[in-house]
Design an enzyme around this catalytic site. Structure first.
Site, PDB file in Angstrom:
ATOM      1  N   CYS A 194      60.532  -6.018  10.233  1.00 36.34           N
ATOM      2  CA  CYS A 194      59.576  -5.688   9.202  1.00 36.34           C
ATOM      3  C   CYS A 194      58.135  -5.604   9.716  1.00 36.34           C
ATOM      4  CB  CYS A 194      59.745  -6.797   8.179  1.00 36.34           C
ATOM      5  SG  CYS A 194      58.553  -6.893   6.920  1.00 36.34           S
ATOM      6  N   CYS A 233      55.879 -13.253  10.315  1.00 37.77           N
ATOM      7  CA  CYS A 233      56.111 -11.871   9.884  1.00 37.77           C
ATOM      8  C   CYS A 233      54.975 -10.945  10.308  1.00 37.77           C
ATOM      9  CB  CYS A 233      56.279 -11.832   8.374  1.00 37.77           C
ATOM     10  SG  CYS A 233      56.398 -10.169   7.703  1.00 37.77           S
ATOM     11  N   CYS A 271      66.264   0.311   3.723  1.00 34.04           N
ATOM     12  CA  CYS A 271      65.372  -0.803   3.429  1.00 34.04           C
ATOM     13  C   CYS A 271      63.993  -0.205   3.120  1.00 34.04           C
ATOM     14  CB  CYS A 271      65.318  -1.696   4.666  1.00 34.04           C
ATOM     15  SG  CYS A 271      64.120  -3.010   4.567  1.00 34.04           S
ATOM     16  N   GLU A 289      56.840   1.537   6.273  1.00 33.94           N
ATOM     17  CA  GLU A 289      58.099   1.701   6.989  1.00 33.94           C
ATOM     18  C   GLU A 289      59.286   1.702   6.060  1.00 33.94           C
ATOM     19  OE1 GLU A 289      56.755  -1.021  10.738  1.00 33.94           O
ATOM     20  OE2 GLU A 289      58.447  -1.613   9.507  1.00 33.94           O
ATOM     21  N   CYS A 320      53.168 -15.021   5.561  1.00 37.70           N
ATOM     22  CA  CYS A 320      54.193 -15.776   6.302  1.00 37.70           C
ATOM     23  C   CYS A 320      53.917 -15.685   7.809  1.00 37.70           C
ATOM     24  CB  CYS A 320      55.587 -15.246   5.994  1.00 37.70           C
ATOM     25  SG  CYS A 320      55.968 -15.274   4.231  1.00 37.70           S
ATOM     26  N   CYS A 366      50.982  -7.005   3.199  1.00 40.47           N
ATOM     27  CA  CYS A 366      51.500  -8.050   2.315  1.00 40.47           C
ATOM     28  C   CYS A 366      50.476  -9.175   2.239  1.00 40.47           C
ATOM     29  CB  CYS A 366      52.824  -8.593   2.845  1.00 40.47           C
ATOM     30  SG  CYS A 366      53.592  -9.822   1.749  1.00 40.47           S
TER      31      CYS A 366
HETATM   32  N1  SAH Z   1      58.597 -10.014   1.119  1.00 37.25           N
HETATM   33  C1  SAH Z   1      59.983 -10.099   0.860  1.00 37.25           C
HETATM   34  C2  SAH Z   1      60.764  -8.908   1.376  1.00 37.25           C
HETATM   35  C3  SAH Z   1      60.336  -8.359   2.701  1.00 37.25           C
HETATM   36  S1  SAH Z   1      60.612  -9.420   4.090  1.00 37.25           S
HETATM   37  C4  SAH Z   1      60.546 -11.383   1.416  1.00 37.25           C
HETATM   38  O1  SAH Z   1      59.861 -12.065   2.164  1.00 37.25           O
HETATM   39  O2  SAH Z   1      61.682 -11.698   1.076  1.00 37.25           O
HETATM   40  C5  SAH Z   1      62.382  -9.316   4.223  1.00 37.25           C
HETATM   41  C6  SAH Z   1      63.026 -10.411   5.039  1.00 37.25           C
HETATM   42  O3  SAH Z   1      62.688 -10.261   6.428  1.00 37.25           O
HETATM   43  C7  SAH Z   1      62.604 -11.818   4.650  1.00 37.25           C
HETATM   44  O4  SAH Z   1      63.763 -12.616   4.481  1.00 37.25           O
HETATM   45  C8  SAH Z   1      61.799 -12.300   5.847  1.00 37.25           C
HETATM   46  O5  SAH Z   1      61.933 -13.697   5.968  1.00 37.25           O
HETATM   47  C9  SAH Z   1      62.453 -11.527   6.987  1.00 37.25           C
HETATM   48  N2  SAH Z   1      61.640 -11.329   8.180  1.00 37.25           N
HETATM   49  C10 SAH Z   1      60.326 -11.062   8.280  1.00 37.25           C
HETATM   50  N3  SAH Z   1      59.966 -10.912   9.583  1.00 37.25           N
HETATM   51  C11 SAH Z   1      61.104 -11.054  10.314  1.00 37.25           C
HETATM   52  C12 SAH Z   1      61.413 -10.998  11.716  1.00 37.25           C
HETATM   53  N4  SAH Z   1      60.472 -10.745  12.610  1.00 37.25           N
HETATM   54  N5  SAH Z   1      62.687 -11.201  12.093  1.00 37.25           N
HETATM   55  C13 SAH Z   1      63.659 -11.420  11.191  1.00 37.25           C
HETATM   56  N6  SAH Z   1      63.440 -11.478   9.877  1.00 37.25           N
HETATM   57  C14 SAH Z   1      62.174 -11.305   9.437  1.00 37.25           C
HETATM   58 FE1  SF4 Z   2      55.326 -10.682   3.017  1.00 39.05          FE
HETATM   59 FE2  SF4 Z   2      56.510 -10.754   5.392  1.00 39.05          FE
HETATM   60 FE3  SF4 Z   2      56.333 -12.980   3.926  1.00 39.05          FE
HETATM   61 FE4  SF4 Z   2      57.990 -11.009   3.148  1.00 39.05          FE
HETATM   62  S1  SF4 Z   2      58.172 -12.234   5.010  1.00 39.05           S
HETATM   63  S2  SF4 Z   2      56.529 -12.185   1.864  1.00 39.05           S
HETATM   64  S3  SF4 Z   2      56.796  -9.216   3.829  1.00 39.05           S
HETATM   65  S4  SF4 Z   2      54.601 -11.844   4.772  1.00 39.05           S
END
Ligand code: SAH
Ligand code: SF4
Length: 379
Positions: free
Chosen positions: A365, A145, A131, A100, A142, A138
């Site tokens: 994301c 996510c 973005c 994406e 997390c 990944c």
């Molecule tokens: N992996 C990297 C970059 C991609 S995620 C990282 O984690 O920083 C980018 C941002 O989106 C991160 O700050 C993550 O905490 C946030 N994020 C992921 N899923 C989300 C969601 N459903 N709603 C809001 N922010 C989210």
């Molecule tokens: Fe990976 Fe999502 Fe965690 Fe970013 S927030 S490190 S994309 S699992």
């Protein structure tokens, strides 16, 4: 029609190569040296999708390239347009995997979410941000996510990271945006952990910053990480672009539960790396903090967050959670967010709130790509 570059070839991928590497390739093929620069400009300045387009390169040279190298170009598989102008692209790799990229227009000046906001720059500058993703899926796991649910399928190549920019520029041009290359800013915040694909991410940055290519300014690119400490240190030494750190919690107990990376590199080691991060040319680190209802959104969390940030020249972006059905986390809502900010501010920390982009189009994301992978499996 020329054969599509490298349908069968195991050769090098052209869009991932530096100008110097292209020069060696061109030399090996017995072509004139200036052809390397021409090729590089087609790939990165014009963002060409195929060798076919490169009309001022001799056909014989292009045929040779097609036979001995690869040119990977993403295809736009689906686009969702939000009422706020956000456009979410699902892009397909050559082997049919989905990633994406999300376009966020901001023509109207002051932006609330903004790792890019520069004190020294007028807020009225037109800013069109993309973005980009760095991996298919990944590995970081997390809990909140959507991308994490895919696991890591593979790293994107440098060429594929760049090509997200070129495909979206072409789409925006087709929509009538006046500029030849409409995108002005990039955030590496899509699918994947950029610092877990370090070499390709660094290579993509060099390509995107190249004067003969897309020519982005390092002040207009931000790389976001969940906290891979050794690579943050390395990144600080090796790059001039900005860094954002996803903190998301204020105690290790809490953070390790949300973000397994914390078990390896805890908050103290992360803060230490940020403290030492070289602040050349006024670059500041941004902390991101996704607010999760009943998990990390209390007044006590805000007090602890302010404590962690005390004395650091950093910026804080609070991010309202974009809910993913099935993951079990909720958005605390506007009132809680305001209260959280107030506590931060009372403790001397100024925060910004990331605009909630494209809520109506599942723009968080990973949501669209996961859906795409499911559709393919079902079909
Ligand atoms: N992996 C990297 C970059 C991609 S995620 C990282 O984690 O920083 C980018 C941002 O989106 C991160 O700050 C993550 O905490 C946030 N994020 C992921 N899923 C989300 C969601 N459903 N709603 C809001 N922010 C989210
Ligand atoms: Fe990976 Fe999502 Fe965690 Fe970013 S927030 S490190 S994309 S699992």
């Amino acid at each position: 029609m020329l054969p599509r570059a490298g349908e069968n070839a195991q050769g090098p991928e052209l869009r991932s190569m530096s100008l110097g590497e292209l020069a060696l390739l061109v030399d090996r093929m017995g072509e004139k040296q200036y052809r390397a620069r021409q090729l590089f400009r087609w790939l990165h300045f014009r963002g060409a999708a195929s060798l076919e387009e490169m009309s001022d390169l001799p056909r014989s040279f292009r045929e040779r390239l097609a036979a001995e190298a690869r040119l990977d170009t993403l295809s736009i598989d689906a686009v969702q347009q939000s009422i706020d102008g956000t456009r979410k692209y699902r892009l397909r790799t050559r082997e049919g995997k989905f990633i994406e990229a999300v376009y966020m227009p901001d023509e109207a000046g002051p932006a609330s979410f903004d790792p890019e906001a520069d004190e020294e720059e007028p807020q009225t500058r037109v800013r069109r941000t993309l973005c980009v993703s760095t991996q298919v899926g990944c590995a970081m796991g997390c809990g909140f996510c959507m991308t994490a649910t895919m696991g890591l399928l593979r790293n994107l190549t440098a060429g594929e990271i760049c090509d997200q920019v070129y495909r979206v520029n072409a789409d925006l041009r087709a929509l009538g945006l006046p500029a030849a290359r409409p995108l002005t800013n990039l955030v590496y915040m899509g699918m994947g952990e950029p610092l877990h694909n370090y070499a390709n991410v660094m290579r993509s940055l060099a390509l995107l910053l190249h004067e003969e290519g897309a020519n982005f300014s390092h002040r207009h690119i931000t790389v976001s990480t969940s906290g891979l400490v050794p690579n943050i240190v390395r990144f600080g030494e090796e790059s001039l672009v900005k860094l954002a750190v996803s903190l998301n919690a204020t105690t290790d107990q809490q953070r390790a539960r949300l973000m397994p990376v914390d078990k390896k590199w805890n908050i103290a080691s992360l803060m230490e790396a940020v403290r030492k991060f070289p602040s050349r040319q006024g670059r500041r680190v941004t902390f991101e903090y996704v607010l999760l209802e009943g998990v990390n959104d209390s007044d006590e969390d805000a007090v602890r967050l302010a404590g962690l940030l005390r004395g650091l020249p950093v910026k804080v972006n609070l991010i309202p959670y974009n809910e993913n059905p099935g993951l079990g986390f909720g958005d605390p809502g506007a009132e809680r967010l305001a209260a959280f900010r107030k506590v931060l501010s009372a403790h001397g920390v100024v925060s910004m709130v990331r605009k909630n982009r494209g809520r109506d189009i599942s723009a968080a994301c990973g949501q669209l790509a996961v859906q795409g992978a499911r559709e393919v499996r079902a079909g």
